[in-house]
Enzyme design. Structure first.
Site, mmCIF file in Angstrom:
data_model
loop_
_atom_site.group_PDB
_atom_site.id
_atom_site.type_symbol
_atom_site.label_atom_id
_atom_site.label_comp_id
_atom_site.label_asym_id
_atom_site.label_seq_id
_atom_site.Cartn_x
_atom_site.Cartn_y
_atom_site.Cartn_z
ATOM 1 N N GLU A 1 -4.758 2.453 75.884
ATOM 2 C CA GLU A 1 -5.099 1.648 74.756
ATOM 3 C C GLU A 1 -3.694 1.505 73.358
ATOM 4 O OE1 GLU A 1 -7.259 3.250 76.207
ATOM 5 O OE2 GLU A 1 -8.245 1.306 77.921
ATOM 6 N N ARG B 1 -11.993 -16.945 80.602
ATOM 7 C CA ARG B 1 -10.754 -15.708 80.591
ATOM 8 C C ARG B 1 -10.332 -16.477 82.246
ATOM 9 N NH1 ARG B 1 -13.464 -10.882 84.529
ATOM 10 N NH2 ARG B 1 -14.669 -12.065 85.007
ATOM 11 N N HIS C 1 -14.446 -9.970 77.408
ATOM 12 C CA HIS C 1 -15.369 -9.070 77.766
ATOM 13 C C HIS C 1 -16.034 -8.435 76.187
ATOM 14 C CE1 HIS C 1 -13.958 -8.212 81.184
ATOM 15 N NE2 HIS C 1 -14.777 -7.628 82.147
ATOM 16 N N ARG D 1 -15.730 -14.124 78.948
ATOM 17 C CA ARG D 1 -16.425 -14.309 80.561
ATOM 18 C C ARG D 1 -17.552 -15.074 81.106
ATOM 19 N NH1 ARG D 1 -19.709 -9.252 82.684
ATOM 20 N NH2 ARG D 1 -18.382 -8.149 84.763
ATOM 21 N N PHE E 1 -12.360 -1.754 73.655
ATOM 22 C CA PHE E 1 -11.094 -0.726 74.157
ATOM 23 C C PHE E 1 -9.856 -1.562 73.232
ATOM 24 C CE2 PHE E 1 -13.231 -0.540 78.239
ATOM 25 C CZ PHE E 1 -13.634 0.455 78.100
ATOM 26 N N ASP F 1 -23.277 -3.784 82.176
ATOM 27 C CA ASP F 1 -22.135 -2.389 82.045
ATOM 28 C C ASP F 1 -23.117 -1.779 80.453
ATOM 29 O OD1 ASP F 1 -20.026 -1.710 83.652
ATOM 30 O OD2 ASP F 1 -19.199 -2.835 83.005
HETATM 31 C C1 LIG Z 1 -11.052 3.706 77.046
HETATM 32 C C2 LIG Z 1 -11.566 2.785 78.287
HETATM 33 N N1 LIG Z 1 -9.980 1.925 78.883
HETATM 34 C C3 LIG Z 1 -10.712 1.009 79.922
HETATM 35 C C4 LIG Z 1 -12.175 1.642 80.270
HETATM 36 C C5 LIG Z 1 -12.173 1.123 82.033
HETATM 37 N N2 LIG Z 1 -11.945 1.588 83.306
HETATM 38 C C6 LIG Z 1 -13.506 1.846 84.110
HETATM 39 S S1 LIG Z 1 -13.153 3.105 85.019
HETATM 40 C C7 LIG Z 1 -11.091 2.307 84.400
HETATM 41 C C8 LIG Z 1 -10.526 3.906 85.973
HETATM 42 C C9 LIG Z 1 -10.652 4.872 85.729
HETATM 43 O O1 LIG Z 1 -9.813 5.675 87.088
HETATM 44 P P1 LIG Z 1 -9.840 7.634 86.879
HETATM 45 O O2 LIG Z 1 -10.231 7.403 85.879
HETATM 46 O O3 LIG Z 1 -8.568 7.972 87.521
HETATM 47 O O4 LIG Z 1 -11.602 7.192 87.585
HETATM 48 P P2 LIG Z 1 -11.262 7.481 89.144
HETATM 49 O O5 LIG Z 1 -10.816 6.838 90.442
HETATM 50 O O6 LIG Z 1 -12.448 8.827 89.199
HETATM 51 O O7 LIG Z 1 -12.889 6.437 88.645
HETATM 52 C C10 LIG Z 1 -11.434 1.720 83.849
HETATM 53 C C11 LIG Z 1 -9.213 1.403 83.495
HETATM 54 C C12 LIG Z 1 -12.481 2.710 80.463
HETATM 55 N N3 LIG Z 1 -13.643 2.474 80.617
HETATM 56 N N4 LIG Z 1 -12.519 3.358 79.143
#
Ligand SMILES: Cc1ncc(C[n+]2csc(CCOP(=O)(O)OP(=O)(O)O)c2C)c(N)n1
Ligand SMILES: [Mg+2]
Lengths: 311, 283
Positions: free
Chosen positions: A56, A8, A107, A165, A81, A115
């Protein structure tokens, strides 16, 4: 060159290099640019980069739209995703519409580790391989990753690239020429054939070293091009060795194992054994702990090779 | 346990537990877990009808952690409630554990496997609809991230919830204004967020999502409301709440503290704990 970097990281570096020479490249991300390594591209070529946030499905449509007006779209997120989250959008707006979009996903597989199962995408190759118009690539080491990314971008049409990764030892030389549709014989041999993509290439290579110590002659094939597949190399292996083992960090259904079986059963039936994740979701653990539990190990390759030779 | 001070102590304990989990396992999502600790505390210790000894009790209120990555706060609360032994938190994310890196419904107390964002609200719609059809009085709660709201699926669910008049559904948004790659308004602007929910037919209640007392009042108001609309609690929070150097920093989304940072974080929370415990003694 002994500087091993994760595929990556090489993906990110290669995009940066290509950005310099090709101003038609547009990179799209959905809130995970740090993890997919497109952050540097974003910094340097801010006018050819967008982050659509956590959307996505939207990302696919945007990538398709950009491609339709002339850009080479490179969208990246985790394999869970894309294709995981947005398969229908990929199917209709990229594959069916036959647009110049590269879906570059990091990933993949159990290698995701702690995870857990939700993030461990073990079905992406299956999902992408059966889509008409799509080319599916799963490179192993960093050099192959670099060349695969370059060729994918040169090619005019949809490409899925599965990007690892974990770091992988280097098998290819800088000046080597990667071709879409070709498999690469890392070692020639006549008793048994081992085929893999991505992170499992390293494991079959190690298994071959051990088998050779026991006087077994092993053909080791790196098969980064899952579609189109190198039929010739597979048929030759089926005819010249006593059986084939296909290893991948993917479900045993629909991935490279299935692809190889489709070729052998059609042209030259032989024993083909699978090393991959059975009909079960993963869990938390380090990549190697999980590889061990789910049988993605050199020991298992060796065991299966001996089974073939006994039969 | 309903006293505000008791719940503040509880939330602080949850924060300590989750930081220990993350430090021990060297993985996890610290920022979003800290920001939602007070919301989860109020839900589990004050608002929801649940019975940890009987996790499958049919009348239980349902909860879905749509922002599944805040699992460390969730596991800490569930363990403290007695759904599983607290000792088990030490195994978080390690090989062989039940407590894998995102919520899993093999674990007592957890309804749904989450982690891919944008799933919780639709599931909550299904559960709330099921309750109505069966004439059951349980309520359904789901906690979403704000960055998560960029997923279109949330808005499909939002439309459905008001269409089916699901006033037994309470959505909560952890409005910390950060996602992985930065400020939500810079990445993909959500504002005017309150109006968006309202225009989808929801009752919106805003509150300070890190203030236990206000959270209790807001949940009570949402539950007391007599109309047929689904309720959305827009909970304004601070990502990383409780540890000053983690607060409001996007890069603490899933960073693991170094030894030094870990000690500093723990001692900051322990100091706060002392203050609360002294208050309790005075009372
Ligand atoms: C469908 C999907 N896309 C991407 C992710 C990767 N991801 C995990 S947490 C996150 C950010 C989340 O931000 P937010 O919803 O604001 O949560 P918080 O700030 O409360 O942690 C991302 C993009 C995921 N878990 N699921
Ligand atoms: Mg947020």
């Amino acid at each position: 060159m002994n500087n091993i970097i994760a595929p990556r990281d090489m993906f990110g570096k290669t995009l940066l290099e290509l950005g310099e020479i090709n101003d038609n490249i547009f990179v799209i991300n959905a809130d995970v640019s740090k993890a997919t390594k497109t952050e540097e591209f974003a910094k340097k070529f801010g006018d050819r980069y967008i982050n659509v946030g956590i959307s996505e499905q939207n990302m696919v449509g945007v990538a398709a739209g950009l491609a339709r007006v002339g850009f080479i779209s490179i969208m990246s997120t985790f394999a869970s995703f894309a294709p995981g989250r947005c398969y229908d959008q990929i199917r209709q707006s990229i594959a069916y519409s036959n647009l110049n979009v590269k879906v570059a996903s990091t990933h993949p597989g159990l290698a995701v580790g702690p995870d857990g199962a939700m993030h461990q995408c073990l079905d992406d190759v299956a999902l992408m391989r059966e889509l008409p118009n799509f080319i599916v690539l799963a490179p192993s080491d960093q050099i192959e990753t670099k060349k695969a990314v370059i060729k994918a971008i040169e090619y005019n049409g949809p490409v899925y690239i599965r990007i690892g990764r974990m770091e992988c030892p280097i098998y290819f030389k800088e000046d080597w020429d990667f071709e879409i549709g070709k498999a690469y014989i890392l070692k020639d041999g006549s008793d048994v054939t081992l085929i893999a993509h991505g992170s499992m290439v390293h494991i079959i290579y190690e298994a071959s070293d051990e088998l050779e110590k026991e006087g077994i002659s092993v053909r080791v094939i790196d098969m980064p091009s899952i579609k189109p597949i190198d039929t010739k190399v597979i048929i030759k292996a089926a005819m010249e060795t006593r059986g084939i083992i296909v290893a991948e960090d993917h479900f045993i259904y629909g991935g490279l194992y299935s692809a190889v079986c489709e070729v052998t059963s059609n042209f030259s039936p032989c024993i083909v054994k699978a090393i991959g994740v059975q009909d079960i979701f993963g869990e938390s653990g380090s990549p190697l702990e999980l590889y061990k539990k789910y049988g993605l190990t050199k020991e298992n390759v060796i065991l299966k090779a001996k089974e073939i030779l006994k039969s | 346990m309903n006293d505000v001070l008791d719940l503040k102590i509880k939330a602080t304990q949850i924060r300590l537990d989750l930081i220990n989990m993350i430090y021990e396992s060297k993985s996890g999502h610290i920022g979003g877990s800290l920001s939602s600790a007070d919301i989860l505390t109020v839900l589990y210790y004050n608002v929801m009808n649940i019975d940890p000894n009987n996790p499958n009790w049919e009348e239980r209120d349902r909860f879905i952690l749509s922002k599944g990555h805040s699992v460390e706060a969730y596991y800490s609360v569930l363990a403290d409630k007695g759904y599983f032994p607290k000792e088990e938190l030490k195994t978080y994310c390690k090989f062989g554990t039940r407590l894998i890196g995102h919520p899993n419904n093999k674990i007592p107390g957890i309804e749904m496997n989450t982690g891919a964002l944008g799933h919780g609200l639709s599931i909550a719609v299904g559960m709330a609809l099921g309750a109505k059809m069966d004439n059951k009085s349980f309520r359904v709660f789901t906690l979403m991230g704000d960055g998560e709201l960029a997923e279109g699926s949330n808005w499909e669910a939002a439309m459905a919830a008001s269409h089916y008049k699901l006033n037994n559904l309470i959505g909560i948004v952890d409005r910390n204004k950060l996602q992985i790659s930065g400020n939500t308004e810079e990445v993909m602007s959500l504002e005017p967020l309150e109006d968006k929910w309202k225009s989808f037919g929801w009752d919106v209640l805003t509150t300070d999502g890190n203030d236990i007392e206000k959270l209790i009042d807001t949940f009570n108001a949402a539950i007391a409301s007599a109309n047929d609309k689904p309720k959305l609690i827009l909970a304004y929070t601070t990502k990383g709440k409780g540890v000053k150097f983690i607060e409001n920093k996007a890069n603490w989304h899933h960073r693991v503290p170094t030894e030094e940072e870990y000690k500093a974080a723990i001692s900051e929370l322990q100091e706060l704990m002392e203050v609360y415990l002294n208050e309790q003694n005075i009372k």
